[in-house]
Design a protein around this motif. Structure first.
Motif, PDB file in Angstrom:
ATOM      1  N   GLY A   1      -3.578  -6.263 -13.512  1.00  0.00           N
ATOM      2  CA  GLY A   1      -4.204  -5.471 -14.556  1.00  0.00           C
ATOM      3  C   GLY A   1      -3.664  -4.051 -14.597  1.00  0.00           C
ATOM      4  O   GLY A   1      -3.014  -3.580 -13.647  1.00  0.00           O
ATOM      5  N   ALA A   2      -3.942  -3.359 -15.695  1.00  0.00           N
ATOM      6  CA  ALA A   2      -3.444  -1.996 -15.891  1.00  0.00           C
ATOM      7  C   ALA A   2      -3.952  -1.042 -14.810  1.00  0.00           C
ATOM      8  O   ALA A   2      -3.233  -0.128 -14.405  1.00  0.00           O
ATOM      9  N   ASP A   3      -5.172  -1.259 -14.306  1.00  0.00           N
ATOM     10  CA  ASP A   3      -5.708  -0.367 -13.273  1.00  0.00           C
ATOM     11  C   ASP A   3      -4.904  -0.469 -11.978  1.00  0.00           C
ATOM     12  O   ASP A   3      -4.600   0.547 -11.343  1.00  0.00           O
ATOM     13  N   VAL A   4      -4.502  -1.675 -11.603  1.00  0.00           N
ATOM     14  CA  VAL A   4      -3.696  -1.872 -10.400  1.00  0.00           C
ATOM     15  C   VAL A   4      -2.285  -1.316 -10.618  1.00  0.00           C
ATOM     16  O   VAL A   4      -1.726  -0.650  -9.737  1.00  0.00           O
ATOM     17  N   ALA A   5      -1.721  -1.573 -11.797  1.00  0.00           N
ATOM     18  CA  ALA A   5      -0.379  -1.060 -12.118  1.00  0.00           C
ATOM     19  C   ALA A   5      -0.384   0.467 -12.110  1.00  0.00           C
ATOM     20  O   ALA A   5       0.549   1.093 -11.586  1.00  0.00           O
ATOM     21  N   TRP A   6      -1.404   1.072 -12.670  1.00  0.00           N
ATOM     22  CA  TRP A   6      -1.518   2.530 -12.708  1.00  0.00           C
ATOM     23  C   TRP A   6      -1.576   3.103 -11.294  1.00  0.00           C
ATOM     24  O   TRP A   6      -0.884   4.072 -10.969  1.00  0.00           O
ATOM     25  N   LYS A   7      -2.405   2.493 -10.459  1.00  0.00           N
ATOM     26  CA  LYS A   7      -2.543   2.975  -9.080  1.00  0.00           C
ATOM     27  C   LYS A   7      -1.193   2.946  -8.371  1.00  0.00           C
ATOM     28  O   LYS A   7      -0.807   3.909  -7.711  1.00  0.00           O
ATOM     29  N   ALA A   8      -0.451   1.859  -8.529  1.00  0.00           N
ATOM     30  CA  ALA A   8       0.871   1.764  -7.897  1.00  0.00           C
ATOM     31  C   ALA A   8       1.836   2.793  -8.473  1.00  0.00           C
ATOM     32  O   ALA A   8       2.597   3.421  -7.739  1.00  0.00           O
ATOM     33  N   LEU A   9       1.796   2.962  -9.789  1.00  0.00           N
ATOM     34  CA  LEU A   9       2.678   3.924 -10.454  1.00  0.00           C
ATOM     35  C   LEU A   9       2.506   5.320  -9.892  1.00  0.00           C
ATOM     36  O   LEU A   9       3.479   5.964  -9.498  1.00  0.00           O
ATOM     37  N   VAL A  10       1.282   5.789  -9.809  1.00  0.00           N
ATOM     38  CA  VAL A  10       1.063   7.188  -9.439  1.00  0.00           C
ATOM     39  C   VAL A  10       0.823   7.414  -7.945  1.00  0.00           C
ATOM     40  O   VAL A  10       1.155   8.480  -7.428  1.00  0.00           O
ATOM     41  N   HIS A  11       0.254   6.442  -7.241  1.00  0.00           N
ATOM     42  CA  HIS A  11      -0.086   6.654  -5.833  1.00  0.00           C
ATOM     43  C   HIS A  11       0.932   6.061  -4.855  1.00  0.00           C
ATOM     44  O   HIS A  11       0.948   6.456  -3.686  1.00  0.00           O
ATOM     45  N   ASP A  12       1.727   5.106  -5.314  1.00  0.00           N
ATOM     46  CA  ASP A  12       2.651   4.421  -4.418  1.00  0.00           C
ATOM     47  C   ASP A  12       4.115   4.640  -4.798  1.00  0.00           C
ATOM     48  O   ASP A  12       4.979   3.859  -4.398  1.00  0.00           O
ATOM     49  N   VAL A  13       4.417   5.689  -5.555  1.00  0.00           N
ATOM     50  CA  VAL A  13       5.790   5.907  -6.020  1.00  0.00           C
ATOM     51  C   VAL A  13       6.777   5.949  -4.856  1.00  0.00           C
ATOM     52  O   VAL A  13       7.905   5.478  -4.983  1.00  0.00           O
ATOM     53  N   ASP A  14       6.363   6.447  -3.721  1.00  0.00           N
ATOM     54  CA  ASP A  14       7.273   6.515  -2.578  1.00  0.00           C
ATOM     55  C   ASP A  14       7.589   5.126  -2.016  1.00  0.00           C
ATOM     56  O   ASP A  14       8.590   4.943  -1.335  1.00  0.00           O
ATOM     57  N   ARG A  15       6.775   4.146  -2.344  1.00  0.00           N
ATOM     58  CA  ARG A  15       6.984   2.779  -1.843  1.00  0.00           C
ATOM     59  C   ARG A  15       7.849   1.948  -2.785  1.00  0.00           C
ATOM     60  O   ARG A  15       8.414   0.946  -2.356  1.00  0.00           O
ATOM     61  N   TRP A  16       7.925   2.312  -4.079  1.00  0.00           N
ATOM     62  CA  TRP A  16       8.686   1.467  -5.012  1.00  0.00           C
ATOM     63  C   TRP A  16       9.909   2.142  -5.627  1.00  0.00           C
ATOM     64  O   TRP A  16      10.826   1.463  -6.082  1.00  0.00           O
TER      65      TRP A  16
ATOM     66  N   GLN B   1      14.853   1.431 -11.535  1.00  0.00           N
ATOM     67  CA  GLN B   1      13.650   2.116 -11.083  1.00  0.00           C
ATOM     68  C   GLN B   1      12.403   1.351 -11.519  1.00  0.00           C
ATOM     69  O   GLN B   1      11.494   1.123 -10.709  1.00  0.00           O
ATOM     70  N   LEU B   2      12.355   0.933 -12.772  1.00  0.00           N
ATOM     71  CA  LEU B   2      11.197   0.186 -13.259  1.00  0.00           C
ATOM     72  C   LEU B   2      11.097  -1.164 -12.559  1.00  0.00           C
ATOM     73  O   LEU B   2      10.001  -1.622 -12.236  1.00  0.00           O
ATOM     74  N   ARG B   3      12.215  -1.785 -12.309  1.00  0.00           N
ATOM     75  CA  ARG B   3      12.221  -3.061 -11.584  1.00  0.00           C
ATOM     76  C   ARG B   3      11.637  -2.857 -10.180  1.00  0.00           C
ATOM     77  O   ARG B   3      10.956  -3.740  -9.649  1.00  0.00           O
ATOM     78  N   GLY B   4      11.881  -1.690  -9.566  1.00  0.00           N
ATOM     79  CA  GLY B   4      11.283  -1.392  -8.265  1.00  0.00           C
ATOM     80  C   GLY B   4       9.764  -1.428  -8.329  1.00  0.00           C
ATOM     81  O   GLY B   4       9.101  -2.005  -7.454  1.00  0.00           O
ATOM     82  N   LEU B   5       9.187  -0.827  -9.372  1.00  0.00           N
ATOM     83  CA  LEU B   5       7.735  -0.857  -9.558  1.00  0.00           C
ATOM     84  C   LEU B   5       7.262  -2.289  -9.804  1.00  0.00           C
ATOM     85  O   LEU B   5       6.291  -2.740  -9.200  1.00  0.00           O
ATOM     86  N   ALA B   6       7.952  -3.007 -10.682  1.00  0.00           N
ATOM     87  CA  ALA B   6       7.556  -4.373 -11.005  1.00  0.00           C
ATOM     88  C   ALA B   6       7.626  -5.278  -9.777  1.00  0.00           C
ATOM     89  O   ALA B   6       6.695  -6.055  -9.526  1.00  0.00           O
ATOM     90  N   ASP B   7       8.691  -5.168  -9.010  1.00  0.00           N
ATOM     91  CA  ASP B   7       8.810  -5.980  -7.789  1.00  0.00           C
ATOM     92  C   ASP B   7       7.715  -5.644  -6.795  1.00  0.00           C
ATOM     93  O   ASP B   7       7.149  -6.534  -6.150  1.00  0.00           O
ATOM     94  N   PHE B   8       7.381  -4.366  -6.679  1.00  0.00           N
ATOM     95  CA  PHE B   8       6.300  -3.932  -5.788  1.00  0.00           C
ATOM     96  C   PHE B   8       4.981  -4.575  -6.223  1.00  0.00           C
ATOM     97  O   PHE B   8       4.200  -5.050  -5.390  1.00  0.00           O
ATOM     98  N   LEU B   9       4.731  -4.615  -7.535  1.00  0.00           N
ATOM     99  CA  LEU B   9       3.479  -5.182  -8.052  1.00  0.00           C
ATOM    100  C   LEU B   9       3.457  -6.704  -8.011  1.00  0.00           C
ATOM    101  O   LEU B   9       2.392  -7.309  -8.051  1.00  0.00           O
ATOM    102  N   ARG B  10       4.599  -7.330  -7.924  1.00  0.00           N
ATOM    103  CA  ARG B  10       4.670  -8.799  -7.869  1.00  0.00           C
ATOM    104  C   ARG B  10       4.511  -9.343  -6.454  1.00  0.00           C
ATOM    105  O   ARG B  10       4.317 -10.538  -6.279  1.00  0.00           O
ATOM    106  N   LYS B  11       4.598  -8.493  -5.448  1.00  0.00           N
ATOM    107  CA  LYS B  11       4.445  -8.945  -4.056  1.00  0.00           C
ATOM    108  C   LYS B  11       2.991  -9.312  -3.813  1.00  0.00           C
ATOM    109  O   LYS B  11       2.082  -8.616  -4.285  1.00  0.00           O
ATOM    110  N   PRO B  12       2.774 -10.381  -3.036  1.00  0.00           N
ATOM    111  CA  PRO B  12       1.389 -10.743  -2.704  1.00  0.00           C
ATOM    112  C   PRO B  12       0.700  -9.616  -1.931  1.00  0.00           C
ATOM    113  O   PRO B  12       1.335  -8.953  -1.098  1.00  0.00           O
ATOM    114  N   ALA B  13      -0.561  -9.393  -2.233  1.00  0.00           N
ATOM    115  CA  ALA B  13      -1.339  -8.352  -1.525  1.00  0.00           C
ATOM    116  C   ALA B  13      -1.513  -8.746  -0.069  1.00  0.00           C
ATOM    117  O   ALA B  13      -1.702  -9.922   0.253  1.00  0.00           O
ATOM    118  N   LYS B  14      -1.436  -7.755   0.815  1.00  0.00           N
ATOM    119  CA  LYS B  14      -1.595  -8.007   2.262  1.00  0.00           C
ATOM    120  C   LYS B  14      -2.966  -7.635   2.720  1.00  0.00           C
ATOM    121  O   LYS B  14      -3.605  -6.778   2.246  1.00  0.00           O
TER     122      LYS B  14
END
Length: 177
Positions: free
Chosen positions: A42-57, A164-177
């Protein structure tokens, strides 16, 4: 590739593989590129990754100091998309518009464009995807004075931004741990 001031770094980026990248327009004084990815969250999860996890993706080979640095986005008007490596610091872009879960707009010149005196508006647009998930669009319009023909840079910037965008998408496609 590390970002190095000057056009030579842009030429090296041509070696990046890209899918779904689009140069919308390009002239001697500027260009517009757009890349889209669909992610199964969902957009809320994608948003969180975009702004809070930029160093990871964000690909570290498209930062000034690679793995030595930390990237962050302060998602508020006047905030910073910044990179810090101790005393070495860079403001990649300034945050100018925030609509959580929908739009993040930043202005500035990314990578070598900054050193060339160019600027642009980068938007991340999040919207429901047909069939579920979220469609993330990365839209960048850049321009300014340079003695070089900016239309030549458009395909290179487009390929790098697709990565760069693929980095975010790949990060969001990984199963949650």
């Amino acid at each position: 590739m590390r970002w190095i001031p000057g056009a030579g770094a842009l030429a090296l980026a041509l070696m990046c593989h890209t899918a779904g990248a689009t140069v919308k327009d390009a002239t001697a004084s500027g260009f517009t590129v757009e890349n889209t990815e669909v992610v199964p969250v969902g957009a809320d999860v994608a948003w969180k990754a975009l702004v809070h996890d930029v160093d990871r993706w964000w690909p570290k080979d498209h930062s000034w100091w690679g793995t030595e640095s930390t990237l962050s986005i302060d998602a508020r008007a006047g905030g910073c998309f910044c990179e810090n490596a101790g005393a070495r610091q860079a403001q990649h872009m300034a945050v100018v518009f925030v609509d959580p879960g929908k739009t993040l707009r930043m202005t500035g010149g990314l990578g070598p464009l900054q050193g060339m005196g160019l600027s642009g508006a980068l938007e991340f647009r999040l919207a429901p995807a047909e069939g579920g998930g979220t469609r993330i669009t990365m839209f960048y319009r850049a321009g300014g004075y340079t003695p070089d023909d900016l239309s030549k840079f458009a395909p290179v910037v487009d390929k790098v931004q697709a990565q760069q965008l693929r980095g975010l998408a790949d990060f969001l496609r990984k199963p949650a741990k």
